[in-house]
Write an enzyme that holds these catalytic residues in place. Structure first.
Site, PDB file in Angstrom:
ATOM      1  N   TYR A 152     -28.607  20.837   3.127  1.00 30.27           N
ATOM      2  CA  TYR A 152     -28.841  21.028   1.541  1.00 30.27           C
ATOM      3  C   TYR A 152     -30.282  21.695   1.152  1.00 30.27           C
ATOM      4  O   TYR A 152     -30.006  22.501   0.578  1.00 30.27           O
ATOM      5  CB  TYR A 152     -29.696  19.647   0.632  1.00 30.27           C
ATOM      6  CG  TYR A 152     -29.606  19.819  -0.708  1.00 30.27           C
ATOM      7  CD1 TYR A 152     -28.655  19.305  -1.620  1.00 30.27           C
ATOM      8  CD2 TYR A 152     -30.333  19.992  -1.385  1.00 30.27           C
ATOM      9  CE1 TYR A 152     -28.032  19.686  -2.671  1.00 30.27           C
ATOM     10  CE2 TYR A 152     -31.086  19.938  -3.085  1.00 30.27           C
ATOM     11  CZ  TYR A 152     -29.532  19.501  -3.121  1.00 30.27           C
ATOM     12  OH  TYR A 152     -29.750  20.008  -4.576  1.00 30.27           O
TER      13      TYR A 152
ATOM     14  N   LYS B 159     -29.386  25.656  -0.412  1.00 25.67           N
ATOM     15  CA  LYS B 159     -30.408  26.383  -1.488  1.00 25.67           C
ATOM     16  C   LYS B 159     -31.206  27.102  -1.274  1.00 25.67           C
ATOM     17  O   LYS B 159     -31.212  28.610  -1.938  1.00 25.67           O
ATOM     18  CB  LYS B 159     -31.794  25.226  -1.847  1.00 25.67           C
ATOM     19  CG  LYS B 159     -30.737  23.866  -2.884  1.00 25.67           C
ATOM     20  CD  LYS B 159     -29.622  24.684  -3.876  1.00 25.67           C
ATOM     21  CE  LYS B 159     -29.063  23.180  -4.395  1.00 25.67           C
ATOM     22  NZ  LYS B 159     -28.374  23.092  -5.740  1.00 25.67           N
TER      23      LYS B 159
END
Length: 242
Positions: free
Chosen positions: A144, A148
Site C-alpha cells: 500500500y 501510493k
C-alpha cells in the site's frame, strides 16, 4: 503561520474542476465542497454509475446548477473527457481486499490514478491535487505505501504548474466505515486521525486562498488540520470529536 501552496496565474483561471474518486469517503465530501463554493462554476465527476444528489449531500438545485456526473469505463479513459478544466482532483483509491489481489490492487490504484493524471495534464489542468496516504513511500516493502509513493512520484514527473499531495492519516467520518477502521479509530489517538470533511475542505481552500508559488507541496496529516484551522478557524474543523 503555515506558508502554503497555490498557483498564482497571470490571467484568471476558470474555476472548473474535474474529480476522480468522487464517490469515495473524501471524494463525495470534496464534490459537495466544490459545488457549494462560489468560486466554482462547474464540477465534473467521473463515475462508474450515477448517484443522486443526496449521495453527495447536495440539493437538486445545487447539483443541477454546477455538477455533471459522467459515467466512464476506467479501463478505457478518453482524452476528450478531461479537456477544459483548470483544476484536477483525485481522491481515488482502493484496497487489496476490495481489488482481490495485489496485482489487481496495483493495476487499479496505480493504473487509474496515473492514467487520469496524464489525461488531466493533456486536457489543460494547471493545478492537480492528489489524496495519497500517511506513510507513502515508493521504496517501502509494503504494497500500500509503496504504491501510493509510486503514484506521487509519477505525478511529480508530469510537471503540473501546481501539484498538491495530501497525506491524511486514519480517516474518520466515513459514511460506512471499513470494519477494521472502526476498531482502529477507537484505539488510535486523535492526533493520528482526521475527518474526511477536513481533508476535503483543505483541498477546496488550496484553490481559493492566495498562497505561495511552490510548484509541489506535500502536506502531512497534522499539516492538513493546521491549514484548515488557519484559513477557516476552529469552526471549520471536523476533528473536534468523532
Amino acid at each position: 503561520k503555515l506558508q502554503f501552496l497555490y498557483f498564482i496565474e497571470s490571467g484568471k483561471m476558470s474555476k472548473d474542476a474535474i474529480v476522480l474518486g468522487g464517490t469515495g469517503a473524501i471524494g463525495r465530501e470534496l464534490v459537495r465542497e466544490l459545488v457549494q463554493s462560489s468560486d466554482y462554476g462547474k464540477v465534473k465527476v467521473l463515475v462508474r454509475k450515477s448517484r443522486d444528489e443526496g449521495f453527495y449531500g447536495l440539493t437538486a438545485d445545487e447539483a443541477a446548477a454546477k455538477m455533471e456526473q459522467q459515467v466512464v469505463n476506467f479501463d478505457d479513459l478518453k482524452e476528450e473527457d478531461f479537456t477544459g478544466y483548470g483544476y484536477g482532483f483525485s481522491a481515488f483509491g482502493t484496497t487489496r481486499k476490495d481489488a482481490g489481489s495485489a496485482e489487481e490492487f496495483k493495476r487499479i490504484d496505480y493504473g487509474y490514478n496515473v492514467k487520469a493524471a496524464e489525461l488531466m495534464k493533456k486536457g489543460g489542468v494547471k493545478h492537480m491535487q492528489l489524496v495519497s496516504s500517511q506513510g507513502s513511500n515508493a521504496n517501502s516493502w509494503l504494497l500500500y505505501p509503496k504504491t501510493k509513493g509510486e503514484i506521487e512520484n509519477f505525478l511529480k514527473g508530469l510537471s503540473f504548474e501546481k501539484l498538491t499531495i495530501w497525506r491524511p492519516g486514519l480517516l474518520a467520518g466515513r459514511p460506512q466505515g471499513r470494519s477494521f477502521e472502526g476498531l482502529a479509530n477507537t484505539l488510535t489517538p486523535n492526533f493520528f486521525r482526521i475527518h474526511v470533511r477536513t481533508v476535503a475542505r483543505a483541498m477546496l481552500y488550496d484553490t481559493t486562498q492566495p498562497q505561495s508559488t511552490a510548484p509541489t507541496a506535500i502536506i502531512e496529516n497534522s499539516g492538513i488540520k493546521s491549514y484548515v484551522e488557519e484559513v477557516g478557524g476552529k469552526d471549520a474543523l471536523f476533528d473536534k470529536s468523532y
